[in-house]
Design a protein around this motif. Structure first.
Motif, PDB file in Angstrom:
ATOM      1  N   ASP A  79    -102.444  27.109 -17.897  1.00 31.73           N
ATOM      2  CA  ASP A  79    -102.046  26.041 -18.813  1.00 31.73           C
ATOM      3  C   ASP A  79    -101.578  26.700 -20.100  1.00 31.73           C
ATOM      4  N   ASP A  80    -100.286  26.558 -20.403  1.00 34.92           N
ATOM      5  CA  ASP A  80     -99.698  27.266 -21.531  1.00 34.92           C
ATOM      6  C   ASP A  80     -98.976  26.262 -22.435  1.00 34.92           C
ATOM      7  N   PRO A  81     -99.677  25.665 -23.408  1.00 31.17           N
ATOM      8  CA  PRO A  81     -99.057  24.633 -24.256  1.00 31.17           C
ATOM      9  C   PRO A  81     -98.057  25.169 -25.266  1.00 31.17           C
ATOM     10  N   LEU A  82     -98.056  26.518 -25.486  1.00 31.93           N
ATOM     11  CA  LEU A  82     -97.104  27.133 -26.412  1.00 31.93           C
ATOM     12  C   LEU A  82     -96.382  28.281 -25.711  1.00 31.93           C
ATOM     13  N   TYR A  83     -95.860  27.999 -24.531  1.00 28.84           N
ATOM     14  CA  TYR A  83     -95.133  29.010 -23.756  1.00 28.84           C
ATOM     15  C   TYR A  83     -93.836  29.389 -24.476  1.00 28.84           C
ATOM     16  N   ASN A  84     -93.515  30.686 -24.476  1.00 27.99           N
ATOM     17  CA  ASN A  84     -92.311  31.163 -25.146  1.00 27.99           C
ATOM     18  C   ASN A  84     -91.121  31.165 -24.177  1.00 27.99           C
ATOM     19  N   PHE A  85     -90.092  30.417 -24.515  1.00 28.40           N
ATOM     20  CA  PHE A  85     -88.833  30.412 -23.752  1.00 28.40           C
ATOM     21  C   PHE A  85     -87.744  31.001 -24.631  1.00 28.40           C
ATOM     22  N   TRP A  86     -87.231  32.184 -24.221  1.00 26.81           N
ATOM     23  CA  TRP A  86     -86.289  32.937 -25.043  1.00 26.81           C
ATOM     24  C   TRP A  86     -84.837  32.786 -24.602  1.00 26.81           C
ATOM     25  N   GLY A  87     -84.585  31.986 -23.566  1.00 22.92           N
ATOM     26  CA  GLY A  87     -83.221  31.840 -23.071  1.00 22.92           C
ATOM     27  C   GLY A  87     -82.955  32.735 -21.874  1.00 22.92           C
ATOM     28  N   PHE A  88     -81.733  32.663 -21.361  1.00 22.70           N
ATOM     29  CA  PHE A  88     -81.365  33.376 -20.137  1.00 22.70           C
ATOM     30  C   PHE A  88     -80.606  34.674 -20.440  1.00 22.70           C
ATOM     31  N   ASN A  89     -80.736  35.621 -19.529  1.00 24.41           N
ATOM     32  CA  ASN A  89     -79.936  36.853 -19.482  1.00 24.41           C
ATOM     33  C   ASN A  89     -80.226  37.835 -20.611  1.00 24.41           C
ATOM     34  N   GLY A  90     -81.479  37.896 -21.020  1.00 31.31           N
ATOM     35  CA  GLY A  90     -81.976  38.976 -21.864  1.00 31.31           C
ATOM     36  C   GLY A  90     -81.178  39.251 -23.114  1.00 31.31           C
ATOM     37  N   PRO A  91     -80.538  40.432 -23.190  1.00 33.95           N
ATOM     38  CA  PRO A  91     -79.834  40.821 -24.411  1.00 33.95           C
ATOM     39  C   PRO A  91     -78.772  39.823 -24.856  1.00 33.95           C
ATOM     40  N   ALA A  92     -78.202  39.078 -23.913  1.00 39.24           N
ATOM     41  CA  ALA A  92     -77.152  38.120 -24.265  1.00 39.24           C
ATOM     42  C   ALA A  92     -77.706  36.890 -24.974  1.00 39.24           C
ATOM     43  N   SER A  93     -78.996  36.620 -24.790  1.00 37.84           N
ATOM     44  CA  SER A  93     -79.627  35.480 -25.445  1.00 37.84           C
ATOM     45  C   SER A  93     -80.114  35.919 -26.824  1.00 37.84           C
ATOM     46  N   LEU A  94     -79.442  35.479 -27.858  1.00 39.71           N
ATOM     47  CA  LEU A  94     -79.721  35.928 -29.218  1.00 39.71           C
ATOM     48  C   LEU A  94     -80.953  35.211 -29.777  1.00 39.71           C
ATOM     49  N   THR A  95     -81.754  35.936 -30.527  1.00 41.56           N
ATOM     50  CA  THR A  95     -82.974  35.363 -31.090  1.00 41.56           C
ATOM     51  C   THR A  95     -83.061  35.620 -32.582  1.00 41.56           C
ATOM     52  N   ASP A  96     -83.812  34.774 -33.229  1.00 40.76           N
ATOM     53  CA  ASP A  96     -84.088  34.888 -34.658  1.00 40.76           C
ATOM     54  C   ASP A  96     -85.596  34.774 -34.840  1.00 40.76           C
ATOM     55  N   ASN A  97     -86.247  35.877 -35.183  1.00 43.03           N
ATOM     56  CA  ASN A  97     -87.704  35.891 -35.276  1.00 43.03           C
ATOM     57  C   ASN A  97     -88.254  34.946 -36.339  1.00 43.03           C
ATOM     58  N   THR A  98     -87.428  34.550 -37.293  1.00 40.88           N
ATOM     59  CA  THR A  98     -87.901  33.617 -38.319  1.00 40.88           C
ATOM     60  C   THR A  98     -88.098  32.214 -37.744  1.00 40.88           C
ATOM     61  N   LEU A  99     -87.567  31.970 -36.543  1.00 40.04           N
ATOM     62  CA  LEU A  99     -87.693  30.659 -35.908  1.00 40.04           C
ATOM     63  C   LEU A  99     -88.823  30.616 -34.895  1.00 40.04           C
ATOM     64  N   TRP A 100     -89.580  31.702 -34.777  1.00 38.47           N
ATOM     65  CA  TRP A 100     -90.651  31.757 -33.782  1.00 38.47           C
ATOM     66  C   TRP A 100     -91.985  31.402 -34.429  1.00 38.47           C
ATOM     67  N   ALA A 101     -92.526  30.259 -34.077  1.00 42.18           N
ATOM     68  CA  ALA A 101     -93.850  29.812 -34.508  1.00 42.18           C
ATOM     69  C   ALA A 101     -94.044  29.965 -36.014  1.00 42.18           C
ATOM     70  N   ASN A 102     -93.156  29.352 -36.785  1.00 46.63           N
ATOM     71  CA  ASN A 102     -93.222  29.406 -38.237  1.00 46.63           C
ATOM     72  C   ASN A 102     -93.906  28.139 -38.762  1.00 46.63           C
ATOM     73  N   LYS A 103     -95.169  28.267 -39.143  1.00 47.38           N
ATOM     74  CA  LYS A 103     -95.949  27.115 -39.591  1.00 47.38           C
ATOM     75  C   LYS A 103     -95.415  26.538 -40.906  1.00 47.38           C
ATOM     76  N   GLU A 104     -94.844  27.384 -41.761  1.00 50.10           N
ATOM     77  CA  GLU A 104     -94.357  26.915 -43.052  1.00 50.10           C
ATOM     78  C   GLU A 104     -93.199  25.941 -42.890  1.00 50.10           C
ATOM     79  N   THR A 105     -92.320  26.207 -41.939  1.00 56.13           N
ATOM     80  CA  THR A 105     -91.167  25.331 -41.717  1.00 56.13           C
ATOM     81  C   THR A 105     -91.434  24.274 -40.653  1.00 56.13           C
ATOM     82  N   GLY A 106     -92.540  24.432 -39.901  1.00 53.13           N
ATOM     83  CA  GLY A 106     -92.840  23.498 -38.826  1.00 53.13           C
ATOM     84  C   GLY A 106     -91.949  23.685 -37.614  1.00 53.13           C
ATOM     85  N   ILE A 107     -91.355  24.881 -37.478  1.00 52.94           N
ATOM     86  CA  ILE A 107     -90.419  25.147 -36.384  1.00 52.94           C
ATOM     87  C   ILE A 107     -90.981  26.222 -35.455  1.00 52.94           C
TER      88      ILE A 107
END
Length: 431
Positions: free
Chosen positions: A108-136
């Motif tokens: 049971d994983d209520p906060l499972y991380n989904f990073w998108g498809f195809n690894g390096p091609a899926s761009l990420t922004d670490n400031t958007l990962w579990a940021n309590k200050e912004t609620g995002i």
């Protein structure tokens, strides 16, 4: 990690170390139990607490260090929400000339991380990962999984077996629970549904029945940590979609080649071993549904969950399930060096280290035609073929050559996928 190491050290100090003499024959009979508290940490799941262990039955010791029967179990929870329950059975002796491997797993994983498809091609922004200050928590979703599997191997000739199995999965996917306080409308999971990369039919999960069949070649001298030999598998794995949850059936081809080479330096605790694995998994017919794309099929489960790519099962140093794709080839290499062995409380132990290097590349992308149209800040098709590599080292503490505590640290050289600090704590060698 500190709790595990301190527990082991206290046992050594209180019980006293007894070195193994060259004349003393290592042998175990009857039952043997290995139980430890879960005291691990990962950047994906946080601190883990609970318990895990193995139960071995050696009978009269004639098959040692291979047990007649092995039962593995775990019950644990992580501070970032994940709960895991696991029970598994493995034996080469329950049925004459056949191997039986069965398990049941619930996650049971209520906060499972989904990073998108195809690894390096899926761009990420670490400031958007579990940021309590912004609620995002842009990369968050929920996932519940139940799996029951049974695999059987039978002898064809010496060292060559046929293999077949069946796996039942039940998935429940969705948004994160509102109680965590994140904006459920601003997630990559929702974005993928809007652009059609995740269809409405599969967004909530469903049931999957997978079957596999193939061949296993095995000349290892010891299964848990071989000193020499080859362990190779080739098989097809797929689903006929008997439950009608998804659009198409699918078939994957899986091939794994593992080689263990003893280096005759003649260290007292045992010769070093150079071990490597060459692996490939790819869909050759149909399309894998979203809920199954992270699965790495194996005939014999060495860990509770076999998923990737990324995590301790494939490319170490990368976030869990960071590379989701239809086809992937990878290699793992490591040098296993036993530092010393000893006897304690009538149990046989050794301490080992394993520096390693891993690398991999996508061979077939997943829904890149849809994602390429979205592009922008979430996808860059030019990075689909980039090579990913990492390196690190591990510490192993083994009891009776079967119950192996593993601690590994790794660094990824592909900076966009780096998960520093990456720490993997569990049981067994990776392969």
């Amino acid at each position: 990690m500190k709790k595990i190491l301190l527990s082991v050290l206290s046992l050594l100090i209180s019980g006293g170390l007894v070195g193994l003499s060259a004349q003393e024959k290592e042998m175990k009979t009857g039952w043997s139990f290995g139980v430890l508290p879960c005291a691990t940490y990962s950047v994906d799941n946080g601190l883990q607490y609970g318990a895990f262990g193995d139960v071995y039955y050696y009978g009269d010791g004639a098959t040692y260090p291979d047990p007649l029967h092995k039962i593995s179990w775990e019950a644990s929870h992580f501070t970032k929400g994940r709960t895991r329950l696991y029970l598994a059975y493995d034996s080469k002796y329950l049925i004459p000339n056949m191997r039986v491997n069965a398990s049941a797993t619930f996650v049971d994983d209520p906060l499972y991380n989904f990073w998108g498809f195809n690894g390096p091609a899926s761009l990420t922004d670490n400031t958007l990962w579990a940021n309590k200050e912004t609620g995002i928590n842009y990369y968050g979703m929920s996932r519940k999984m139940f799996r029951a599997l049974a695999n059987v191997q039978g002898r064809i000739v010496d060292h060559l077996n046929w293999a077949a199995g069946v796996n039942y999965w039940n998935w429940k996917l969705g948004d994160m629970n509102e109680r965590y306080g994140y904006d459920l409308n601003n997630t990559l999971y929702r974005e993928y549904q809007k652009i059609g990369a995740i269809s409405a039919a599969e967004a909530a999960g469903g049931q999957v029945l997978e079957m596999n069949a193939g061949f296993v070649f095995d000349t290892r001298d010891i299964e848990a940590a071989p000193n020499r030999g080859i362990w190779a598998e080739a098989y097809v794995n797929g689903s006929p979609d008997v439950f009608g949850n998804f659009a198409d059936p699918y078939v994957k081809v899986c091939a794994y080649f593992r080689h263990y080479i003893s280096i005759p330096i003649h260290i007292k605790a045992g010769d070093p071993v150079f071990a490597y694995r060459l692996a490939y998994q790819g869909t050759v017919f149909g399309e894998t549904p979203f809920c199954m794309i992270q699965n790495v099929p194996l005939l014999v489960q060495r860990n509770m969950i076999s998923e990737g790519f990324g995590s301790g099962n494939t490319i170490r140093g990368i976030r869990e399930n960071r590379i989701l794709t239809e086809g992937f080839a990878w290699a793992n290499t490591e040098l296993r060096v036993k530092l010393f062995n000893f006897k304690l409380l009538n149990q046989f132990f050794y301490i080992a280290v394993n520096p390693f290097f891993d690398c991999g590349v996508i061979t077939k992308t997943y829904r890149s035609d849809i994602l390429s149209k979205a592009a922008g800040t979430i996808y860059d098709a030019s990075k689909e073929g980039d090579i990913i590599s990492s390196a690190g080292a591990g510490l192993k503490i083994a009891m009776n050559q079967n119950f192996i505590i593993s601690v590994e640290l790794a660094h990824t050289f592909y900076n966009a996928l780096n998960a520093d600090p990456w720490i993997g704590i569990g049981i067994n060698y990776q392969f």
